[in-house]
Design a protein around this motif. Structure first.
Motif, mmCIF file in Angstrom:
data_model
loop_
_atom_site.group_PDB
_atom_site.id
_atom_site.type_symbol
_atom_site.label_atom_id
_atom_site.label_comp_id
_atom_site.label_asym_id
_atom_site.label_seq_id
_atom_site.Cartn_x
_atom_site.Cartn_y
_atom_site.Cartn_z
ATOM 1 N N ALA A 1 -18.112 -13.114 -40.899
ATOM 2 C CA ALA A 1 -17.363 -14.175 -39.743
ATOM 3 C C ALA A 1 -18.288 -13.277 -38.664
ATOM 4 C CB ALA A 1 -15.865 -14.288 -39.307
ATOM 5 N N TRP A 2 -18.088 -12.112 -39.268
ATOM 6 C CA TRP A 2 -19.024 -11.214 -37.861
ATOM 7 C C TRP A 2 -20.367 -11.698 -38.344
ATOM 8 C CZ3 TRP A 2 -22.698 -7.610 -39.990
ATOM 9 C CH2 TRP A 2 -22.919 -7.171 -38.923
ATOM 10 N N ALA A 3 -21.203 -11.511 -40.276
ATOM 11 C CA ALA A 3 -23.196 -11.992 -39.791
ATOM 12 C C ALA A 3 -22.873 -13.604 -39.127
ATOM 13 C CB ALA A 3 -23.594 -11.401 -40.816
ATOM 14 N N ALA A 4 -22.199 -14.646 -39.360
ATOM 15 C CA ALA A 4 -22.776 -15.460 -39.495
ATOM 16 C C ALA A 4 -22.618 -15.478 -37.367
ATOM 17 C CB ALA A 4 -21.284 -16.847 -39.531
ATOM 18 N N ARG A 5 -21.856 -15.090 -36.823
ATOM 19 C CA ARG A 5 -21.624 -15.058 -35.449
ATOM 20 C C ARG A 5 -22.411 -14.560 -34.523
ATOM 21 N NH1 ARG A 5 -17.195 -12.941 -35.435
ATOM 22 N NH2 ARG A 5 -17.450 -10.687 -34.852
ATOM 23 N N THR A 6 -22.842 -13.702 -35.470
ATOM 24 C CA THR A 6 -24.195 -12.425 -33.869
ATOM 25 C C THR A 6 -25.083 -12.689 -35.523
ATOM 26 O OG1 THR A 6 -24.028 -10.631 -36.125
ATOM 27 C CG2 THR A 6 -22.652 -10.075 -33.734
ATOM 28 N N GLY A 7 -25.303 -13.272 -35.956
ATOM 29 C CA GLY A 7 -26.963 -13.529 -36.570
ATOM 30 C C GLY A 7 -27.430 -12.043 -37.748
ATOM 31 N N ALA A 8 -26.189 -11.366 -38.434
ATOM 32 C CA ALA A 8 -26.823 -10.432 -38.670
ATOM 33 C C ALA A 8 -26.787 -10.607 -40.442
ATOM 34 C CB ALA A 8 -25.822 -9.349 -38.760
ATOM 35 N N TRP A 9 -27.483 -9.786 -41.607
ATOM 36 C CA TRP A 9 -27.485 -10.346 -42.598
ATOM 37 C C TRP A 9 -26.798 -8.892 -43.894
ATOM 38 C CZ3 TRP A 9 -30.423 -14.549 -43.745
ATOM 39 C CH2 TRP A 9 -31.195 -15.267 -42.649
#
Length: 481
Positions: free
Chosen positions: A283-291
């Motif tokens: 969820a964090w990666a999807a929200r921030t665009g991180a990989w």
């Protein structure tokens, strides 16, 4: 400056008394190299004439107080250099016309940095990072590789696919679907030169230079260094019994470009990333665009229970890049790794590997593909899980009988030590006795709080020699207490 301690032994087996082999356990040069140079020095000075007989490597090891494998390694290199010859009736002798009569000084520039020497060392008891060679179907794999090599030579000369052989990518995709729960197509699989090649290709594709990256603490020190070489800024995020602390990671670096994690079995503590934290991380990666770069370290070699599905198997946002290798399951000598790219990154991976790819030769890929297709790989994994489980339990029990806190994590037993004991020094001295424990403290972020301990590889245990190996290790730890 205090003179380093040296062990000096005269060798009396019918050889000139002037022949001395000097062992300096404080030197950076390996013991095997010191023995090799000692023999070369004797030949160069004329003490050992052509045809002179050397002691067996077992006898010399006993005399010098080193592991038999250490002397064997020195003899094998001298034989490769055509300095000595071995035959069953005649024993080991100096060659009639030795290829070199003068000792060659060690090339210090060629030696790897201290932090990475364990990669090129061994074999040794408790060595980590390698599978058990004594249980691998070597003859079968040898036949498959020979057949593949002949086919490669006979085939029309064309450039191999930089992405990897299609047959092999198909087998990898099928295995990942069955064993790791990952639904992917062969076009998403990219074959690389081991785990390091997979990580390097991934960093090239992501182009995240100058940004922050979550790194497990403790975590694999080579991965930490790889982040730095890729011009990322590692942010140490603590781990506990549920794996990476995602909430803490968000507090420390909410804008990180990526998170490098070992969710299947955390390296080195062995925890599996809990479902709740997997959901939080994605969820964090999807929200921030991180990989999220998933290092599937020993993911399928879970010894205590059924392996948890890969993190990529629950990713519905295309943010997880899955990395694996065959180094721990077959052999690191194959240099076979792979990346499973999310759909949205396939084109970028295609371009990167077409221009800069480093997949191993087609023959080793085709042989491994056949090894998998015929079911040998899955049978081998099932067999090795039973072997490793028995070895791990035997080692844990042996250490606990000596009063140590020991826990199995992945393919290693973690032996915790009081923080005042220098685990690096214990590990360094253990090498002189044919033992290769890995110190725990370098796995922690430099400059932060570190814990002392030893990581003892399960795969390289010799069951018959386990009691004596534990006795020797106990003696070394006591020396530093």
């Amino acid at each position: 400056m205090k003179e380093p301690e040296r062990d000096i032994f005269a060798i009396p087996w019918g050889m000139p008394r002037a022949l001395d082999i000097r062992i300096d356990r404080s030197a950076a040069t390996t013991l095997a190299e010191q023995i090799r140079l000692g023999v070369l020095a004797a030949i160069g000075s004329g003490v050992l004439a052509p045809g002179a007989r050397l002691p067996s490597w077992q006898a010399l090891a006993a005399q010098l107080g080193v592991a038999r494998g250490t002397v064997k390694s020195a003899y094998e290199r001298l034989a490769d250099e055509q300095v000595i010859v071995s035959s069953r009736p005649g024993g080991t002798r100096v060659a009639d016309h030795p290829a070199t009569g003068r000792p060659v000084p060690p090339d210090d520039a060629d030696a790897p940095p201290e932090l990475y020497r364990h990669l090129l060392a061994g074999p040794a008891t408790f060595q980590m990072g390698v599978p058990a060679s004594d249980r691998f179907p070597a003859s079968l794999m040898g036949r498959l590789r020979a057949h593949a090599a002949r086919a490669e030579v006979a085939a029309r000369a064309v450039y191999p696919d930089p992405r990897g052989e299609l047959a092999f990518r198909r087998e990898v995709a099928a295995h990942l679907a069955l064993a790791r729960g990952i639904d992917c197509r062969p076009s998403q699989v990219f074959i690389t030169a081991g785990f390091a090649g997979a990580l390097e290709t991934t960093f090239r594709v992501l182009r995240t230079e100058g940004r922050k990256a979550w790194m497990e603490n403790p975590g694999f020190f080579q991965s930490r260094r790889a982040l730095e070489l890729a011009q990322l800024v590692p942010v140490p995020v603590p781990v506990d019994d549920d794996g990476l602390d995602v909430v803490r990671g968000i507090e420390l670096a909410p804008d990180a470009a990526l998170a490098l994690v070992t969710p299947g079995q955390q390296a080195p503590l062995g925890a599996t990333l809990s479902l709740a934290r997997r959901i939080e991380l994605i969820a964090w990666a999807a929200r921030t665009g991180a990989w999220i770069v998933e290092d599937d370290y020993l993911g399928e070699l879970q010894l205590r229970r059924r392996a948890a599905p890969a993190l990529a198997s629950v990713d519905r946002n295309g943010r997880v890049i899955h990395i694996g290798s065959f180094s721990k399951t077959i052999s690191p000598a194959l240099r076979l790794g792979f990346v499973v790219a999310p759909e949205g990154l396939v084109d970028r991976f295609n371009e990167a590997v077409m221009c800069l790819g480093s997949a191993p030769g087609p023959a080793v890929q085709q042989a491994t593909a056949r090894f998998m297709h015929e079911g040998h790989y899955m049978r081998h994994l099932r067999r090795m899980k039973r072997v490793y489980s028995a070895r791990g339990e035997a080692l844990q029990a042996a250490l606990e009988r000596k009063g140590y806190r020991a826990q199995i994590g992945g393919l290693a037993v973690l032996l915790r030590l009081p923080d005042q004991i220098p685990d690096i020094d214990v590990a360094r001295e253990a090498r002189a006795w044919g033992l290769a424990p890995e110190p725990l403290s370098p796995w922690f972020q430099p400059g932060g709080v570190r814990q002392s301990g030893l990581l003892l590889g399960i795969a390289t245990i010799d069951e018959a020699a386990l009691p004596s190996a534990c006795d020797r290790l106990h003696e070394l730890i006591g020396k530093f207490s």
